[in-house]
Design a protein around this motif. Structure first.
Motif, short mmCIF file in Angstrom:
data_model
loop_
_atom_site.label_atom_id
_atom_site.label_comp_id
_atom_site.label_asym_id
_atom_site.label_seq_id
_atom_site.Cartn_x
_atom_site.Cartn_y
_atom_site.Cartn_z
N TYR A 134 -31.89 62.83 88.08
CA TYR A 134 -32.49 62.64 86.83
C TYR A 134 -31.36 62.71 85.50
N ALA A 135 -30.74 63.28 85.93
CA ALA A 135 -29.46 63.45 84.80
C ALA A 135 -28.66 61.92 84.94
N GLN A 136 -28.62 61.28 85.87
CA GLN A 136 -28.04 59.97 86.02
C GLN A 136 -29.03 58.94 85.40
N SER A 137 -30.10 59.24 85.29
CA SER A 137 -31.26 58.06 84.98
C SER A 137 -31.40 58.16 83.39
N ILE A 138 -30.70 59.40 82.92
CA ILE A 138 -30.67 59.20 81.30
C ILE A 138 -29.34 59.06 81.04
N SER A 139 -28.45 58.34 81.82
CA SER A 139 -27.07 58.15 81.53
C SER A 139 -26.11 59.26 81.11
N CYS A 140 -26.28 60.43 82.01
CA CYS A 140 -25.30 61.56 81.90
C CYS A 140 -23.97 61.13 82.64
N ASN A 141 -22.61 61.41 81.94
CA ASN A 141 -21.54 61.35 82.48
C ASN A 141 -21.34 62.30 83.32
N LEU A 142 -21.71 62.53 85.04
CA LEU A 142 -21.48 63.39 85.56
C LEU A 142 -20.20 63.73 86.18
N SER A 143 -19.46 65.06 86.23
CA SER A 143 -18.18 64.90 87.01
C SER A 143 -18.36 66.23 88.14
N GLN A 144 -17.70 66.33 89.12
CA GLN A 144 -17.28 67.34 90.01
C GLN A 144 -17.11 68.69 89.67
N PRO A 145 -17.96 69.54 89.93
CA PRO A 145 -17.68 70.80 89.15
C PRO A 145 -16.28 71.72 89.65
N GLN A 146 -15.96 72.59 89.05
CA GLN A 146 -14.87 73.51 89.43
C GLN A 146 -15.23 74.66 90.01
N ASP A 147 -14.63 75.13 91.00
CA ASP A 147 -14.85 76.52 91.73
C ASP A 147 -16.42 76.55 91.90
N SER A 148 -16.85 75.63 92.42
CA SER A 148 -18.36 75.67 92.62
C SER A 148 -18.55 76.57 93.99
N GLN A 149 -19.74 77.38 93.57
CA GLN A 149 -19.99 78.39 94.80
C GLN A 149 -21.60 78.75 94.78
N THR A 150 -21.99 78.16 96.04
CA THR A 150 -23.51 78.30 96.40
C THR A 150 -23.86 79.60 96.95
N THR A 151 -24.98 80.54 96.46
CA THR A 151 -25.60 81.51 96.81
C THR A 151 -26.67 81.26 97.50
N GLY A 182 -30.49 80.96 98.58
CA GLY A 182 -31.49 81.71 98.05
C GLY A 182 -31.67 81.80 96.56
N MET A 183 -30.52 81.61 95.87
CA MET A 183 -30.27 81.81 94.69
C MET A 183 -30.12 80.66 93.53
N GLY A 184 -29.05 80.09 93.94
CA GLY A 184 -28.56 78.79 93.17
C GLY A 184 -27.04 78.55 93.39
N ILE A 185 -26.42 78.06 92.16
CA ILE A 185 -25.00 77.65 92.30
C ILE A 185 -24.37 78.15 90.99
N GLN A 186 -23.18 78.45 91.10
CA GLN A 186 -22.15 79.00 90.11
C GLN A 186 -20.97 78.16 90.06
N CYS A 187 -20.54 77.99 89.02
CA CYS A 187 -19.27 77.05 88.91
C CYS A 187 -18.47 77.21 87.46
N THR A 188 -17.65 76.49 87.25
CA THR A 188 -16.90 76.66 85.91
C THR A 188 -16.69 75.29 85.17
N ILE A 189 -17.42 75.50 83.96
CA ILE A 189 -17.52 74.39 82.98
C ILE A 189 -16.93 74.70 81.80
N ASN A 190 -15.80 73.94 81.25
CA ASN A 190 -15.20 74.10 80.07
C ASN A 190 -14.79 75.50 79.94
N ASN A 191 -14.20 76.09 81.03
CA ASN A 191 -13.37 77.35 80.94
C ASN A 191 -14.59 78.79 81.02
#
Length: 333
Positions: free
Chosen positions: A46-63, A65-74
């Motif tokens: 969906y993000a790509q369909s509305i022309s968002c410029n995506l990039s690979q996240p930093q320090d990505s960690q999946t939990t 049954g809960m979700g994902i956490q990462c670092t964006i803009n420090n």
């Protein structure tokens, strides 16, 4: 398993006045690029369909049954369910709680997005229930088979889906290892458990169940863990598999009974038990009779080629069953 697996974004609620929809989905889509979960893929698409410029996240960690956490803009960025927010002490207002409940009762899965300690917004993801799900559940019940739904979704979404497919016993917000616990609990009560699944999270419970049934369109690891794989992505195949196994086992018992009676009568005759009465079976006839015993059993087994699966017409549950049993941390007795 009960749904088509074609997830799509249906609702977006942006709570922070600091970000636009493009900025919101740029951060959320970038975070979800670190996950292979179907919900994550739906958000990225969906993000790509509305022309968002995506990039690979930093320090990505999946939990799980809960979700994902990462670092964006420090800063820490969270994308997941309410459990993930609670873990990181992100506050959810009563108004958002009401919005969350409303969306979940529409069979939608809600993903929160938070940056730092600020809740940026939420996204609702919907999937279509398989048209044959209700008919399959009803047929299993008709065969005196108890049906449980064990899902990682929240209790509101789980209850809404369960009502539509006619399941009254559910266990919601379950982590992958807890699915195994539920299988073991039922087995501990003396039940034979068949587990039907198609995802990575279903693999441990598929391997633990007495019969693991994987959907052919599922993940490779689920297929590897299962005892039985349904080639077609049709839940009615579960009923067909159980029915075919019953017919096959009945044929085995019939063949065994026939062979037992035939040999109990034929072997004494061939051995000459009635020779004193002048009844003697010639060796050639005895050999032919023995061959006939084997041939008759094989021919009986070949009749399974004429097996026809039960016809289960697709029905729609127009009257949703509201008597859904909400299960907390323990399964009903």
């Amino acid at each position: 398993t009960l749904t088509e697996g074609l997830l799509r974004v249906t609702d977006t609620v942006i709570l922070s006045p600091k970000v636009s929809e493009i900025e919101f989905y740029t951060m959320l889509g970038s975070a979800e690029m670190g996950s292979i979960h179907p919900i994550a893929r739906a958000i990225v698409e969906y993000a790509q369909s509305i022309s968002c410029n995506l990039s690979q996240p930093q320090d990505s960690q999946t939990t799980a049954g809960m979700g994902i956490q990462c670092t964006i803009n420090n800063s820490l960025f969270l994308a997941g369910n309410r459990k993930l927010l609670d873990m990181h002490n992100v506050v959810v207002s009563a108004q958002i709680e009401a919005e969350l409940t409303e969306l979940e009762e529409q069979c939608k899965t809600v993903i929160f997005a938070a940056h730092g300690d600020e809740l940026l917004g939420l996204v609702a993801i919907a999937d279509s229930i398989k048209p044959e799900a209700f008919s399959t559940v009803q047929e299993l019940k008709r065969r005196k088979i108890d049906v449980w739904m064990v899902t990682g979704d929240n209790k509101h979404t789980a209850a809404a889906v369960a009502a539509r497919v006619g399941i009254t016993q559910i266990y919601a917000q379950v982590l992958p290892d807890q699915k195994v616990d539920k299988v073991l609990q039922l087995q501990g009560r003396g039940h034979k458990v068949a587990m039907v699944g198609d995802g990575i999270n279903d693999s441990p419970s598929l391997a633990t169940a007495d019969i693991g049934i994987a959907i052919g369109a599922g993940t490779d690891i689920a297929i590897e863990s299962a005892d039985l794989v349904l080639v077609q992505n049709d839940l009615r195949g579960v009923v067909t598999a159980l029915d075919l196994s019953r017919v096959t086992f009945n044929r085995i018992r019939m063949n065994f009974a026939w062979a037992m009676m035939y040999n109990l009568m034929g072997i004494p005759l061939a051995a000459g038990v009635l020779a004193t009465y002048g009844i003697i079976v010639p060796p050639i006839a005895a050999g032919a009779a023995m061959a006939f015993s084997s041939v008759s059993v094989v021919c009986s087994s070949l009749l399974l080629r004429t097996y026809k699966p039960p016809r289960i017409p697709i029905e729609v549950n127009n009257l949703h069953d509201d008597s859904v049993t909400q299960v907390g941390t323990e399964m009903n007795s």
